[in-house]
Design a protein around this motif. Sequence first.
Motif, PDB file in Angstrom:
ATOM      1  N   GLN A 165     -26.282   1.301 -28.714  1.00 53.70           N
ATOM      2  CA  GLN A 165     -25.205   2.394 -28.658  1.00 53.70           C
ATOM      3  C   GLN A 165     -25.354   3.456 -29.510  1.00 53.70           C
ATOM      4  O   GLN A 165     -25.512   4.901 -29.182  1.00 53.70           O
ATOM      5  N   GLU A 166     -25.646   3.056 -30.644  1.00 51.71           N
ATOM      6  CA  GLU A 166     -25.863   3.852 -31.883  1.00 51.71           C
ATOM      7  C   GLU A 166     -27.044   4.692 -31.652  1.00 51.71           C
ATOM      8  O   GLU A 166     -27.284   6.015 -32.020  1.00 51.71           O
ATOM      9  N   ALA A 167     -27.983   3.996 -31.470  1.00 50.78           N
ATOM     10  CA  ALA A 167     -29.503   4.457 -31.193  1.00 50.78           C
ATOM     11  C   ALA A 167     -29.518   5.743 -29.970  1.00 50.78           C
ATOM     12  O   ALA A 167     -30.058   6.693 -30.351  1.00 50.78           O
ATOM     13  N   ILE A 168     -28.408   5.316 -29.025  1.00 50.12           N
ATOM     14  CA  ILE A 168     -28.527   6.210 -27.739  1.00 50.12           C
ATOM     15  C   ILE A 168     -27.858   7.608 -28.276  1.00 50.12           C
ATOM     16  O   ILE A 168     -28.389   8.624 -28.085  1.00 50.12           O
ATOM     17  N   ILE A 169     -26.769   7.569 -28.968  1.00 50.02           N
ATOM     18  CA  ILE A 169     -26.187   8.567 -29.783  1.00 50.02           C
ATOM     19  C   ILE A 169     -26.956   9.517 -30.613  1.00 50.02           C
ATOM     20  O   ILE A 169     -27.238  10.714 -30.647  1.00 50.02           O
ATOM     21  N   SER A 170     -27.863   8.786 -31.489  1.00 51.31           N
ATOM     22  CA  SER A 170     -28.427   9.479 -32.289  1.00 51.31           C
ATOM     23  C   SER A 170     -29.798  10.191 -31.603  1.00 51.31           C
ATOM     24  O   SER A 170     -30.012  11.264 -31.985  1.00 51.31           O
ATOM     25  N   GLY A 171     -30.315   9.566 -30.560  1.00 51.30           N
ATOM     26  CA  GLY A 171     -31.362   9.964 -29.877  1.00 51.30           C
ATOM     27  C   GLY A 171     -30.967  11.310 -29.255  1.00 51.30           C
ATOM     28  O   GLY A 171     -31.522  12.301 -29.212  1.00 51.30           O
ATOM     29  N   LEU A 172     -29.791  11.283 -28.659  1.00 50.80           N
ATOM     30  CA  LEU A 172     -29.239  12.497 -27.867  1.00 50.80           C
ATOM     31  C   LEU A 172     -28.785  13.539 -28.900  1.00 50.80           C
ATOM     32  O   LEU A 172     -29.301  14.717 -28.647  1.00 50.80           O
ATOM     33  N   TYR A 173     -28.510  12.979 -30.119  1.00 48.06           N
ATOM     34  CA  TYR A 173     -28.165  14.101 -31.123  1.00 48.06           C
ATOM     35  C   TYR A 173     -29.541  14.828 -31.634  1.00 48.06           C
ATOM     36  O   TYR A 173     -29.725  16.231 -31.458  1.00 48.06           O
ATOM     37  N   TYR A 174     -30.440  13.980 -32.086  1.00 43.41           N
ATOM     38  CA  TYR A 174     -31.816  14.714 -32.556  1.00 43.41           C
ATOM     39  C   TYR A 174     -32.599  15.218 -31.446  1.00 43.41           C
ATOM     40  O   TYR A 174     -33.184  16.431 -31.541  1.00 43.41           O
ATOM     41  N   GLY A 175     -32.486  14.751 -30.077  1.00 46.20           N
ATOM     42  CA  GLY A 175     -33.124  15.415 -28.950  1.00 46.20           C
ATOM     43  C   GLY A 175     -32.676  16.877 -28.698  1.00 46.20           C
ATOM     44  O   GLY A 175     -33.272  17.742 -28.489  1.00 46.20           O
ATOM     45  N   ILE A 176     -31.230  17.048 -28.708  1.00 39.91           N
ATOM     46  CA  ILE A 176     -30.657  18.374 -28.738  1.00 39.91           C
ATOM     47  C   ILE A 176     -31.191  19.445 -29.742  1.00 39.91           C
ATOM     48  O   ILE A 176     -31.413  20.524 -29.511  1.00 39.91           O
ATOM     49  N   MET A 177     -31.115  18.847 -30.900  1.00 42.68           N
ATOM     50  CA  MET A 177     -31.358  19.778 -32.009  1.00 42.68           C
ATOM     51  C   MET A 177     -32.686  20.065 -32.214  1.00 42.68           C
ATOM     52  O   MET A 177     -33.017  21.188 -32.335  1.00 42.68           O
ATOM     53  N   LEU A 178     -33.803  19.119 -31.696  1.00 41.55           N
ATOM     54  CA  LEU A 178     -35.128  19.457 -31.648  1.00 41.55           C
ATOM     55  C   LEU A 178     -35.408  20.632 -30.464  1.00 41.55           C
ATOM     56  O   LEU A 178     -36.109  21.227 -30.563  1.00 41.55           O
ATOM     57  N   ALA A 179     -34.647  20.167 -29.360  1.00 42.60           N
ATOM     58  CA  ALA A 179     -34.910  21.191 -28.285  1.00 42.60           C
ATOM     59  C   ALA A 179     -34.347  22.601 -28.559  1.00 42.60           C
ATOM     60  O   ALA A 179     -35.048  23.698 -28.436  1.00 42.60           O
ATOM     61  N   MET A 180     -33.163  22.585 -29.353  1.00 42.21           N
ATOM     62  CA  MET A 180     -32.657  23.970 -29.773  1.00 42.21           C
ATOM     63  C   MET A 180     -33.609  24.566 -30.880  1.00 42.21           C
ATOM     64  O   MET A 180     -33.675  25.638 -30.802  1.00 42.21           O
ATOM     65  N   PHE A 181     -34.277  23.868 -31.608  1.00 40.53           N
ATOM     66  CA  PHE A 181     -35.043  24.182 -32.734  1.00 40.53           C
ATOM     67  C   PHE A 181     -36.326  24.911 -32.214  1.00 40.53           C
ATOM     68  O   PHE A 181     -36.706  26.242 -32.480  1.00 40.53           O
ATOM     69  N   PHE A 182     -37.010  24.382 -31.212  1.00 43.24           N
ATOM     70  CA  PHE A 182     -38.186  24.861 -30.494  1.00 43.24           C
ATOM     71  C   PHE A 182     -37.865  25.703 -29.488  1.00 43.24           C
ATOM     72  O   PHE A 182     -38.671  26.845 -29.151  1.00 43.24           O
ATOM     73  N   TYR A 183     -36.841  25.760 -28.753  1.00 41.96           N
ATOM     74  CA  TYR A 183     -36.468  26.870 -27.961  1.00 41.96           C
ATOM     75  C   TYR A 183     -36.200  28.359 -28.683  1.00 41.96           C
ATOM     76  O   TYR A 183     -36.595  29.343 -28.237  1.00 41.96           O
ATOM     77  N   ASN A 184     -35.500  28.062 -29.704  1.00 43.82           N
ATOM     78  CA  ASN A 184     -35.196  29.373 -30.467  1.00 43.82           C
ATOM     79  C   ASN A 184     -36.484  29.929 -31.217  1.00 43.82           C
ATOM     80  O   ASN A 184     -36.605  30.975 -31.414  1.00 43.82           O
ATOM     81  N   LEU A 185     -37.383  28.945 -31.551  1.00 40.48           N
ATOM     82  CA  LEU A 185     -38.515  29.231 -32.295  1.00 40.48           C
ATOM     83  C   LEU A 185     -39.568  30.118 -31.172  1.00 40.48           C
ATOM     84  O   LEU A 185     -39.867  31.232 -31.713  1.00 40.48           O
ATOM     85  N   PHE A 186     -39.430  29.633 -30.256  1.00 39.96           N
ATOM     86  CA  PHE A 186     -40.041  30.217 -29.036  1.00 39.96           C
ATOM     87  C   PHE A 186     -39.426  31.640 -28.958  1.00 39.96           C
ATOM     88  O   PHE A 186     -40.305  32.660 -28.694  1.00 39.96           O
TER      89      PHE A 186
END
Length: 607
Positions: A165-186
């Motif tokens: 469950q911790e891994a799922i929460i961490s995955g969601l968190y880092y996935g969202i942060m990475l998505a926002m990073f690359f989206y705004n970089l674009f």
Amino acid sequence: MLLPAVAVAAQPERISLGTATEWAIDDGAAYTSLNELLENEDRLDWKASEDAGLAFGFTTQPYWYRFSVGPVDSTMSHRFLHISEPLLNELDIYVLHGDRLQARFALGNDHPFHARPVEHHQFVVPVSLSEEETTRFYVRVRTSGSMHFEPVLWQAQAFAEHARQEAIISGLYYGIMLAMFFYNLFLYFVVRDRSYLYYIGFVAAFTLFIGSLYGDTYQYLWPSAVAWNEVSVTFTVAVTGVMVLLFSSTFLRLRQLWPAMYRFFMALLVISLLLSGLSFVIDYSLSIRLNSLQGMLIMVTMLTVGFWMWARGHSHARYFALAWFAVVVGTSALALNRWGVLPGNALFANGARIGAVLEVLLLSFALGDRINQERAARFQAQQEVLASSRRVQEAQKALLAAKETANRELERRVNERTRELETALQKLEVMNRQLENTSNTDQLTGLHNRHFFVEKFHKEYQRAFRHREPISVLLMDIDHFKYFNDTHGHLAGDECLKEVAKAISGLISRPGDIVARFGGEEFIMVLAGTGMEGARVVAERVRASVAGLVLELGGHSVQVTTSVGVATLVPDSVQASESLIQAADESLYAAKAQGRNRVCCYPLSVN
């Protein structure tokens, strides 16, 4: 020394040992091994814990903890001991069956990550509980940061599910942060707005800071870099502060809108830059304290500036203020969870992550909203330029045609175009007046609306302040209007509002007087240059005029009454206008409380 042992009668998946733990400060680091401790155990000042988690704030002194578990069934002998704080420099765990040392684990962030017996971003070790004797645990902890200790025994399968469950929460968190990073970089490469560059720098630094805070970066990015891991928290939080200040000052346009606050931001920026460099020079315990103070100062500043600018009408600051509110709430939830004030569930334990995700999303919305506003403004300007260009081209064509025919034809055409333009401007002026009148009028009653009232009221209030004249406010509310609506229907209620508005509006004639629908069944009247006695007379006329209304509804005659609150003031400050309305509101409520269909004046008198 015998410790009270935790008795385990069933097979619980999770056993919290915090309330069964005793702790003592190893002042001067005198006892660094178990043998030294056992020989001098009675010399330490042992204290019993009352909470599941023990928190002592920032400290560099080593702490000893001890707790015991009674004999267990063979099905429960194999467990995992879990210490949830990931930022501990030294963590020495000793497991004894009776008086015999059964296992010892040397953990902590002063050791490479791969030295841990269980690869987890927090500290987890497999332990064997005795089936015949009491299992005793002695744990020595030293940290340069915050001392937090919460021991838990897990059944293996239950811990695996917890880790999943911790891994799922961490995955969601880092996935969202990475998505926002690359989206705004674009988006940065598309729009070339410097705010986006600072924003993606903030996202990257903040993500690394949260990862260091939760121990994820030590597990996945630099598991062998012990020295770097020691400074990663302070360095990333300092760089996060740098990027936050650069982004915020640019996004909020502080240099143009608030120069004094811009200079304050630049001072904070210099401090954050110094702290990022000092992370590699000064001791971690001092660095984390300085960065914590700087971080709190930045959060409070951002929250204050965001809401202040939002309240002043800067629409692009609303998402900014909400973003920092989310961060403050999330970090506060995590801190209170660590201190044991909030329960230790996944929501509060991940408060910083949740707040970070909300902040990043809201700031991204803020950027998009600002870009859309600027794009709309540019588009409007372009349309105006194009329209002007077309008009110029048409005028040029008309001029050329007129030159080709004759000077007289030219003069006639110019005059004709001039008349057309004047007519169009007159029509536009009429339309603007109609639009302004519509926007300032309540469509149901035909009275002015609250927006118009607020604008005119402030002007009249300032005029009264300049001339030292009295100004009075009458706040009127139809009595039992909700019951009227429920009994006779909303159409009848609308008709009632119209008749009351007509009765009230017929009582004023002076240019400075204002009557408006204030909201729902409330009406408001401003009497410029009128003292309390005059206002009381007008209020009584209003009450009597409304009381004289008789509405014919479904063959029945229905009488309507109203309560009126009156307040009068000779302004001595331009900032006190709202207090006059508040006083009238209090008078209105007094009229309601005294039986309705009456007038009450401020200061209140009880009849």
